[in-house]
Design an enzyme around this catalytic site. Structure first.
Site, PDB file in Angstrom:
ATOM      1  N   SER A   1       0.861  -1.181   0.000  1.00  0.00           N
ATOM      2  CA  SER A   1       0.000   0.000   0.000  1.00  0.00           C
ATOM      3  C   SER A   1       0.897   1.231   0.000  1.00  0.00           C
ATOM      4  O   SER A   1       1.846   1.302   0.772  1.00  0.00           O
ATOM      5  CB  SER A   1      -0.867   0.032   1.258  1.00  0.00           C
ATOM      6  OG  SER A   1      -1.485  -1.203   1.440  1.00  0.00           O
TER       7      SER A   1
ATOM      8  N   HIS B   1      -5.017  -3.580  -5.179  1.00  0.00           N
ATOM      9  CA  HIS B   1      -3.751  -4.246  -5.482  1.00  0.00           C
ATOM     10  C   HIS B   1      -3.845  -4.824  -6.887  1.00  0.00           C
ATOM     11  O   HIS B   1      -4.586  -5.786  -7.115  1.00  0.00           O
ATOM     12  CB  HIS B   1      -3.460  -5.391  -4.495  1.00  0.00           C
ATOM     13  CG  HIS B   1      -3.024  -4.931  -3.139  1.00  0.00           C
ATOM     14  ND1 HIS B   1      -1.719  -4.893  -2.742  1.00  0.00           N
ATOM     15  CD2 HIS B   1      -3.747  -4.486  -2.099  1.00  0.00           C
ATOM     16  CE1 HIS B   1      -1.647  -4.433  -1.511  1.00  0.00           C
ATOM     17  NE2 HIS B   1      -2.862  -4.184  -1.088  1.00  0.00           N
TER      18      HIS B   1
ATOM     19  N   HIS C   1      -1.206 -12.185  -0.355  1.00  0.00           N
ATOM     20  CA  HIS C   1      -1.100 -12.189   1.104  1.00  0.00           C
ATOM     21  C   HIS C   1      -1.545 -13.540   1.671  1.00  0.00           C
ATOM     22  O   HIS C   1      -2.460 -14.175   1.144  1.00  0.00           O
ATOM     23  CB  HIS C   1      -1.996 -11.104   1.708  1.00  0.00           C
ATOM     24  CG  HIS C   1      -1.603  -9.703   1.338  1.00  0.00           C
ATOM     25  ND1 HIS C   1      -2.056  -9.084   0.205  1.00  0.00           N
ATOM     26  CD2 HIS C   1      -0.796  -8.812   1.965  1.00  0.00           C
ATOM     27  CE1 HIS C   1      -1.551  -7.858   0.153  1.00  0.00           C
ATOM     28  NE2 HIS C   1      -0.778  -7.669   1.197  1.00  0.00           N
TER      29      HIS C   1
ATOM     30  N   TYR D   1      -3.244 -13.933   4.352  1.00  0.00           N
ATOM     31  CA  TYR D   1      -4.620 -13.855   4.874  1.00  0.00           C
ATOM     32  C   TYR D   1      -5.672 -14.072   3.796  1.00  0.00           C
ATOM     33  O   TYR D   1      -6.838 -14.337   4.084  1.00  0.00           O
ATOM     34  CB  TYR D   1      -4.874 -12.524   5.609  1.00  0.00           C
ATOM     35  CG  TYR D   1      -4.743 -11.273   4.770  1.00  0.00           C
ATOM     36  CD1 TYR D   1      -5.712 -10.897   3.847  1.00  0.00           C
ATOM     37  CD2 TYR D   1      -3.648 -10.432   4.917  1.00  0.00           C
ATOM     38  CE1 TYR D   1      -5.588  -9.748   3.084  1.00  0.00           C
ATOM     39  CE2 TYR D   1      -3.511  -9.279   4.175  1.00  0.00           C
ATOM     40  CZ  TYR D   1      -4.484  -8.953   3.253  1.00  0.00           C
ATOM     41  OH  TYR D   1      -4.352  -7.811   2.496  1.00  0.00           O
ATOM     42  N   GLU D   2      -5.276 -13.958   2.530  1.00  0.00           N
ATOM     43  CA  GLU D   2      -6.235 -14.191   1.451  1.00  0.00           C
ATOM     44  C   GLU D   2      -6.569 -15.674   1.295  1.00  0.00           C
ATOM     45  O   GLU D   2      -7.504 -16.029   0.585  1.00  0.00           O
ATOM     46  CB  GLU D   2      -5.678 -13.663   0.122  1.00  0.00           C
ATOM     47  CG  GLU D   2      -5.543 -12.158   0.080  1.00  0.00           C
ATOM     48  CD  GLU D   2      -4.847 -11.696  -1.189  1.00  0.00           C
ATOM     49  OE1 GLU D   2      -5.470 -11.727  -2.247  1.00  0.00           O
ATOM     50  OE2 GLU D   2      -3.655 -11.313  -1.094  1.00  0.00           O
TER      51      GLU D   2
ATOM     52  N   ALA E   1       2.419  -1.560   4.314  1.00  0.00           N
ATOM     53  CA  ALA E   1       1.692  -0.689   5.247  1.00  0.00           C
ATOM     54  C   ALA E   1       1.774  -1.349   6.614  1.00  0.00           C
ATOM     55  O   ALA E   1       1.717  -2.578   6.716  1.00  0.00           O
ATOM     56  CB  ALA E   1       0.239  -0.566   4.817  1.00  0.00           C
TER      57      ALA E   1
ATOM     58  N   MET F   1       1.026  -7.396   7.827  1.00  0.00           N
ATOM     59  CA  MET F   1       0.563  -8.726   7.394  1.00  0.00           C
ATOM     60  C   MET F   1       1.277  -9.216   6.138  1.00  0.00           C
ATOM     61  O   MET F   1       0.705  -9.989   5.362  1.00  0.00           O
ATOM     62  CB  MET F   1      -0.949  -8.697   7.156  1.00  0.00           C
ATOM     63  CG  MET F   1      -1.767  -8.178   8.325  1.00  0.00           C
ATOM     64  SD  MET F   1      -3.504  -8.017   7.889  1.00  0.00           S
ATOM     65  CE  MET F   1      -4.125  -7.063   9.266  1.00  0.00           C
ATOM     66  N   SER F   2       2.475  -8.749   5.900  1.00  0.00           N
ATOM     67  CA  SER F   2       3.144  -9.157   4.654  1.00  0.00           C
ATOM     68  C   SER F   2       4.656  -9.174   4.847  1.00  0.00           C
ATOM     69  O   SER F   2       5.149  -9.249   5.970  1.00  0.00           O
ATOM     70  CB  SER F   2       2.777  -8.178   3.537  1.00  0.00           C
ATOM     71  OG  SER F   2       3.349  -6.897   3.801  1.00  0.00           O
TER      72      SER F   2
ATOM     73  N   ASN G   1      -1.052   3.909  10.484  1.00  0.00           N
ATOM     74  CA  ASN G   1      -1.924   4.131  11.641  1.00  0.00           C
ATOM     75  C   ASN G   1      -1.143   3.823  12.917  1.00  0.00           C
ATOM     76  O   ASN G   1      -0.153   3.108  12.892  1.00  0.00           O
ATOM     77  CB  ASN G   1      -3.154   3.207  11.557  1.00  0.00           C
ATOM     78  CG  ASN G   1      -2.757   1.749  11.442  1.00  0.00           C
ATOM     79  OD1 ASN G   1      -2.370   1.280  10.354  1.00  0.00           O
ATOM     80  ND2 ASN G   1      -2.803   1.035  12.532  1.00  0.00           N
TER      81      ASN G   1
ATOM     82  N   HIS H   1      -9.380  -0.381   7.120  1.00  0.00           N
ATOM     83  CA  HIS H   1      -8.594  -0.539   5.896  1.00  0.00           C
ATOM     84  C   HIS H   1      -8.645   0.740   5.062  1.00  0.00           C
ATOM     85  O   HIS H   1      -7.675   1.081   4.382  1.00  0.00           O
ATOM     86  CB  HIS H   1      -9.115  -1.741   5.100  1.00  0.00           C
ATOM     87  CG  HIS H   1      -8.333  -2.036   3.852  1.00  0.00           C
ATOM     88  ND1 HIS H   1      -6.963  -2.227   3.872  1.00  0.00           N
ATOM     89  CD2 HIS H   1      -8.704  -2.161   2.561  1.00  0.00           C
ATOM     90  CE1 HIS H   1      -6.545  -2.451   2.627  1.00  0.00           C
ATOM     91  NE2 HIS H   1      -7.575  -2.409   1.826  1.00  0.00           N
TER      92      HIS H   1
HETATM   93  N1  HPA Z   1      -1.832  -4.014  11.972  1.00  0.00           N
HETATM   94  C1  HPA Z   1      -1.571  -4.959  11.050  1.00  0.00           C
HETATM   95  N2  HPA Z   1      -1.383  -4.684   9.764  1.00  0.00           N
HETATM   96  C2  HPA Z   1      -1.476  -3.399   9.373  1.00  0.00           C
HETATM   97  C3  HPA Z   1      -1.744  -2.375  10.283  1.00  0.00           C
HETATM   98  C4  HPA Z   1      -1.929  -2.698  11.655  1.00  0.00           C
HETATM   99  O1  HPA Z   1      -2.173  -1.832  12.521  1.00  0.00           O
HETATM  100  N3  HPA Z   1      -1.767  -1.221   9.574  1.00  0.00           N
HETATM  101  C5  HPA Z   1      -1.504  -1.536   8.281  1.00  0.00           C
HETATM  102  N4  HPA Z   1      -1.329  -2.860   8.159  1.00  0.00           N
END
Ligand code: HPA
Length: 287
Positions: free
Chosen positions: A46, A76, A98, A100-101, A128, A226-227, A250, A262
């Site tokens: 991202s 993406h 990913h 998680y997908e 990200a 997560m990557s 964040n 997201h």
């Molecule tokens: N946690 C996990 N993955 C993320 C976050 C988060 O706060 N922000 C962006 N990807």
């Protein structure tokens, strides 16, 4: 036989996972024809979306056509773009698979392994991430100096692909000191401050709970995401030198009053996109 043909022949004789790597590598080679082969690969998380547009003389290999998994995440894309940037031949993976997908963890590293066969020497990754340190604010960047794999999975699980690397790869230096220095130098010339820290990879897709974030802080994490880690592991296994930058999109869960979304992650990532792209391009000029 040249290096690539030799590797492909060895992979063909090995376990199915290696045959798949060979198949994708051959497909990419076919797309490339007699163009220069990339020496640097970039994975866009991202925020870096659009970086591939900076390449000149580029050729686009849609993931589906070279046997790579297409991403289901909105925003993406799914293209491997190879072209010239700052005098180097660069392969950009625009879109990533990913964990998680629902992809196997091995699948999340397939593209990196195929590019390692083709001969990339350096891998630059962006992602990200949520920030765990009080001095991190959304929009900041963090250069990874180390990581903690909390995904509960490792892309090298299964029969080892001996043609690519050892069964038990060293991970003492997952991120390359020289490339990190180039990022810092590039950042200085562009007026972009870079934090340094440890990234913790989680399987997702839930964001973390506040208790998890407190626990991860005490474990030494500076950012969570997560990557990235599966790709870095696969690259290090194959001897590819790596660097990665998190865009802190964040403040991590429970460290501020707001909830995580997201949409916020995407928005901050997109706002940071140009600066992050400048940083990657300038780093590529220096390496
Ligand atoms: N946690 C996990 N993955 C993320 C976050 C988060 O706060 N922000 C962006 N990807």
């Amino acid at each position: 036989m040249n290096r690539i043909e030799n590797l492909l022949a060895q992979l063909d004789k090995g376990p199915p996972a290696g045959q798949e790597v060979a198949k994708v590598a051959r497909n990419i080679l076919q797309f490339l024809g007699n163009r220069d082969k990339p020496s640097i690969a970039v994975i866009l998380g991202s925020g870096l979306g659009g970086f591939e547009k900076r390449l000149t003389d580029s050729i686009v290999c849609p993931y589906a056509e070279v046997g790579l998994p297409t991403s289901t995440v909105a925003g993406h894309a799914g293209n491997l773009v190879v072209g010239k940037l700052q005098g180097k031949t660069v392969a950009v993976l625009a879109g990533r698979a990913h964990y998680y997908e629902g992809h196997d963890i091995q699948t999340t590293a397939l593209a990196v392994r195929a590019l390692a066969v083709i001969g990339i020497k350096q891998l630059l990754v962006s992602n990200a991430a949520g920030g765990l340190r009080p001095e991190f604010t959304p929009g900041d960047f963090m250069l990874l100096t180390d990581h903690i794999n909390m995904m509960g999975a490792n892309p090298l699980r299964g029969p080892n692909l001996d043609a690519l690397g050892p069964r038990f790869p060293d991970m003492t230096k997952p991120y390359d000191g020289e490339i990190i220095d180039k990022f810092v130098q590039a950042g200085k010339s562009l007026g972009i401050d870079l934090h340094k820290g440890t990234y913790m990879a989680l399987s997702g897709p839930t964001y973390e709970t506040p208790a998890e974030i407190r626990a991860f802080m005490s474990l030494g994490a500076d950012a969570v995401g997560m990557s990235t880690v599966p790709e870095i592991i696969a690259a290090r296994h194959a001897g590819v030198r790596c660097a990665a930058v998190s865009c802190i999109t964040n403040v991590a869960a429970g460290l501020s009053d707001s909830l995580l979304s997201h949409d916020e992650v995407k928005e901050v990532g997109n706002l940071a996109g140009k600066r992050l792209s400048d940083l990657f391009e300038q780093t590529i000029a220096l390496i």
